[in-house]
Scaffold this motif. Structure first.
Motif, PDB file in Angstrom:
ATOM      1  N   VAL A   1       0.813  -1.127  -0.133  1.00  0.00           N
ATOM      2  CA  VAL A   1       0.055   0.209   0.014  1.00  0.00           C
ATOM      3  C   VAL A   1       0.844   1.241  -0.125  1.00  0.00           C
ATOM      4  O   VAL A   1       1.785   1.276   0.713  1.00  0.00           O
ATOM      5  CB  VAL A   1      -0.924  -0.075   1.174  1.00  0.00           C
ATOM      6  N   ASP A   2       0.649   2.204  -0.789  1.00  0.00           N
ATOM      7  CA  ASP A   2       1.461   3.388  -1.141  1.00  0.00           C
ATOM      8  C   ASP A   2       2.893   3.088  -1.268  1.00  0.00           C
ATOM      9  O   ASP A   2       3.684   4.139  -1.007  1.00  0.00           O
ATOM     10  CB  ASP A   2       1.211   4.226   0.129  1.00  0.00           C
ATOM     11  N   ALA A   3       3.149   2.151  -1.908  1.00  0.00           N
ATOM     12  CA  ALA A   3       4.539   1.762  -2.051  1.00  0.00           C
ATOM     13  C   ALA A   3       5.075   2.131  -3.555  1.00  0.00           C
ATOM     14  O   ALA A   3       6.189   2.391  -3.603  1.00  0.00           O
ATOM     15  CB  ALA A   3       5.004   0.410  -1.730  1.00  0.00           C
ATOM     16  N   ILE A   4       4.024   2.277  -4.626  1.00  0.00           N
ATOM     17  CA  ILE A   4       4.437   2.333  -5.825  1.00  0.00           C
ATOM     18  C   ILE A   4       4.003   3.997  -6.244  1.00  0.00           C
ATOM     19  O   ILE A   4       2.750   4.337  -5.777  1.00  0.00           O
ATOM     20  CB  ILE A   4       3.741   1.608  -6.693  1.00  0.00           C
ATOM     21  N   GLY A   5       4.835   4.614  -6.648  1.00  0.00           N
ATOM     22  CA  GLY A   5       4.512   6.081  -6.976  1.00  0.00           C
ATOM     23  C   GLY A   5       5.331   6.447  -8.029  1.00  0.00           C
ATOM     24  O   GLY A   5       6.123   5.886  -8.731  1.00  0.00           O
ATOM     25  N   THR A   6       5.184   7.872  -8.205  1.00  0.00           N
ATOM     26  CA  THR A   6       6.099   8.711  -9.563  1.00  0.00           C
ATOM     27  C   THR A   6       6.729   9.714  -8.817  1.00  0.00           C
ATOM     28  O   THR A   6       6.547  10.299  -7.645  1.00  0.00           O
ATOM     29  CB  THR A   6       4.990   9.174 -10.495  1.00  0.00           C
ATOM     30  N   GLY A   7       7.831  10.077  -9.514  1.00  0.00           N
ATOM     31  CA  GLY A   7       8.707  11.325  -9.101  1.00  0.00           C
ATOM     32  C   GLY A   7       9.060  11.969 -10.295  1.00  0.00           C
ATOM     33  O   GLY A   7       8.728  11.574 -11.546  1.00  0.00           O
ATOM     34  N   GLN A   8       9.957  12.823 -10.254  1.00  0.00           N
ATOM     35  CA  GLN A   8      10.542  13.474 -11.343  1.00  0.00           C
ATOM     36  C   GLN A   8      11.923  13.383 -11.445  1.00  0.00           C
ATOM     37  O   GLN A   8      12.839  13.897 -10.440  1.00  0.00           O
ATOM     38  CB  GLN A   8      10.316  15.096 -11.116  1.00  0.00           C
ATOM     39  N   GLY A   9      12.678  12.637 -12.476  1.00  0.00           N
ATOM     40  CA  GLY A   9      13.701  12.309 -12.747  1.00  0.00           C
ATOM     41  C   GLY A   9      14.558  13.284 -13.548  1.00  0.00           C
ATOM     42  O   GLY A   9      13.728  14.401 -13.929  1.00  0.00           O
ATOM     43  N   PRO A  10      15.702  13.333 -13.611  1.00  0.00           N
ATOM     44  CA  PRO A  10      16.543  14.339 -14.370  1.00  0.00           C
ATOM     45  C   PRO A  10      15.836  14.431 -16.180  1.00  0.00           C
ATOM     46  O   PRO A  10      15.950  15.598 -16.402  1.00  0.00           O
ATOM     47  CB  PRO A  10      18.003  13.903 -14.486  1.00  0.00           C
ATOM     48  N   GLU A  11      15.472  13.568 -16.416  1.00  0.00           N
ATOM     49  CA  GLU A  11      14.826  13.604 -17.873  1.00  0.00           C
ATOM     50  C   GLU A  11      13.261  13.205 -18.015  1.00  0.00           C
ATOM     51  O   GLU A  11      13.145  12.542 -19.135  1.00  0.00           O
ATOM     52  CB  GLU A  11      15.852  12.479 -18.846  1.00  0.00           C
ATOM     53  N   GLY A  12      12.680  13.358 -17.186  1.00  0.00           N
ATOM     54  CA  GLY A  12      11.247  12.804 -17.159  1.00  0.00           C
ATOM     55  C   GLY A  12      10.673  12.199 -15.971  1.00  0.00           C
ATOM     56  O   GLY A  12      11.543  12.007 -14.692  1.00  0.00           O
ATOM     57  N   ARG A  13       9.735  11.688 -16.070  1.00  0.00           N
ATOM     58  CA  ARG A  13       8.946  10.929 -14.876  1.00  0.00           C
ATOM     59  C   ARG A  13       9.749   9.858 -14.437  1.00  0.00           C
ATOM     60  O   ARG A  13      10.447   9.054 -15.207  1.00  0.00           O
ATOM     61  CB  ARG A  13       7.663  10.344 -15.026  1.00  0.00           C
ATOM     62  N   SER A  14       9.700   9.323 -13.121  1.00  0.00           N
ATOM     63  CA  SER A  14      10.520   8.233 -12.625  1.00  0.00           C
ATOM     64  C   SER A  14       9.396   7.410 -11.839  1.00  0.00           C
ATOM     65  O   SER A  14       8.645   7.902 -11.515  1.00  0.00           O
ATOM     66  CB  SER A  14      11.637   8.514 -11.811  1.00  0.00           C
ATOM     67  N   LEU A  15       9.782   6.162 -12.093  1.00  0.00           N
ATOM     68  CA  LEU A  15       8.897   5.105 -11.204  1.00  0.00           C
ATOM     69  C   LEU A  15       9.460   4.950  -9.756  1.00  0.00           C
ATOM     70  O   LEU A  15      10.849   4.593  -9.668  1.00  0.00           O
ATOM     71  CB  LEU A  15       8.770   3.703 -11.925  1.00  0.00           C
ATOM     72  N   VAL A  16       8.842   5.389  -8.706  1.00  0.00           N
ATOM     73  CA  VAL A  16       9.444   5.388  -7.387  1.00  0.00           C
ATOM     74  C   VAL A  16       8.848   4.116  -6.456  1.00  0.00           C
ATOM     75  O   VAL A  16       7.712   4.136  -6.382  1.00  0.00           O
ATOM     76  CB  VAL A  16       9.156   6.632  -6.878  1.00  0.00           C
ATOM     77  N   LEU A  17       9.705   3.525  -6.117  1.00  0.00           N
ATOM     78  CA  LEU A  17       9.115   2.133  -5.236  1.00  0.00           C
ATOM     79  C   LEU A  17       9.825   2.528  -3.834  1.00  0.00           C
ATOM     80  O   LEU A  17      10.767   2.601  -3.569  1.00  0.00           O
ATOM     81  CB  LEU A  17       9.734   0.868  -5.681  1.00  0.00           C
ATOM     82  N   THR A  18       8.762   2.886  -3.021  1.00  0.00           N
ATOM     83  CA  THR A  18       9.223   3.263  -1.510  1.00  0.00           C
ATOM     84  C   THR A  18       9.236   2.043  -0.488  1.00  0.00           C
ATOM     85  O   THR A  18       8.445   1.264  -0.793  1.00  0.00           O
ATOM     86  CB  THR A  18       8.079   4.407  -1.042  1.00  0.00           C
ATOM     87  N   GLU A  19      10.242   2.251   0.405  1.00  0.00           N
ATOM     88  CA  GLU A  19      10.532   1.066   1.274  1.00  0.00           C
ATOM     89  C   GLU A  19      10.638   1.759   2.520  1.00  0.00           C
ATOM     90  O   GLU A  19      11.461   2.634   2.917  1.00  0.00           O
ATOM     91  CB  GLU A  19      11.572   0.433   0.643  1.00  0.00           C
ATOM     92  N   ARG A  20       9.642   1.539   3.523  1.00  0.00           N
ATOM     93  CA  ARG A  20       9.588   1.839   4.966  1.00  0.00           C
ATOM     94  C   ARG A  20      10.380   0.841   5.796  1.00  0.00           C
ATOM     95  O   ARG A  20       9.914  -0.152   6.124  1.00  0.00           O
ATOM     96  CB  ARG A  20       8.452   2.310   5.293  1.00  0.00           C
ATOM     97  N   LEU A  21      11.723   1.309   6.489  1.00  0.00           N
ATOM     98  CA  LEU A  21      12.154   0.376   7.435  1.00  0.00           C
ATOM     99  C   LEU A  21      12.632   1.216   8.708  1.00  0.00           C
ATOM    100  O   LEU A  21      12.094   2.406   8.796  1.00  0.00           O
ATOM    101  CB  LEU A  21      13.877   0.236   6.631  1.00  0.00           C
ATOM    102  N   ASP A  22      12.963   0.468   9.735  1.00  0.00           N
ATOM    103  CA  ASP A  22      13.280   1.093  10.940  1.00  0.00           C
ATOM    104  C   ASP A  22      14.184   2.300  10.784  1.00  0.00           C
ATOM    105  O   ASP A  22      14.134   3.054  11.507  1.00  0.00           O
ATOM    106  CB  ASP A  22      13.814   0.117  12.043  1.00  0.00           C
TER     107      ASP A  22
END
Length: 166
Positions: free
Chosen positions: A76-97
């Motif tokens: 849940v809420d781990a797959i998102g988008t970001g802005q890379g240097p040359e366009g959109r980026s696929l962002v995979l978020t990992e929440r750790l301690d």
């Protein structure tokens, strides 16, 4: 007269024997040439099939790596988008301690790269790992299906989480 006739018969037999040898040699040479042509054609076919297989393997490796990275991060809420240097980026978020980290997949200088960094860190494409050469990198998300487009093909990943959010 018998001697003359026997000489003619002997000459005729010798010439027929010589013709038989010549015919056998020509037939052997023709067989050898046909064998070499078949061997050459088989070698070229094998080389071509090997090149096609290598290209398909490279394509599967690149798209498979992206798909496996997304599947591993699917929450849940781990797959998102970001802005890379040359366009959109696929962002995979990992929440750790120890904090929140991101795996960022994006296009940079004619290649798709993968970068692992803290969530608040700036993009550093110089440190990113090159996945595959590809000018094209885009993705879309619709009804739980993430689709990633590259020069090597398209990969679709059905997100298991209810709100994948790409």
């Amino acid at each position: 007269m018998d001697a003359l006739t026997s000489r003619r018969i002997a000459r005729r037999a010798e010439s027929e024997h010589g013709f038989g040898r010549l015919f056998t040699a020509l037939l052997f040479a023709l067989f050898l040439i046909a064998l070499l042509i078949a061997l050459s054609a088989g070698t070229n076919l094998y080389r071509t099939l090997g090149d096609v297989r290598d290209q398909a393997d490279t394509s599967r490796i690149a798209t498979g790596l992206i798909a496996n990275s997304v599947r591993a991060a699917d929450a849940v809420d781990a797959i998102g988008t970001g802005q890379g240097p040359e366009g959109r980026s696929l962002v995979l978020t990992e929440r750790l301690d120890g904090g929140t980290f991101e795996t960022r997949i994006y296009s940079y200088e004619g290649a798709i790269v993968e970068e692992y960094a803290p969530a608040d860190a700036a993009y550093t494409p110089e440190k990113a790992a090159r996945i595959v050469d590809s000018v094209r990198f885009s993705f879309s998300y619709e009804n739980g299906l993430l689709t990633v487009y590259t020069d090597d093909g398209t990969v679709q990943v059905a997100l298991r989480s209810v709100r994948g959010g790409a």
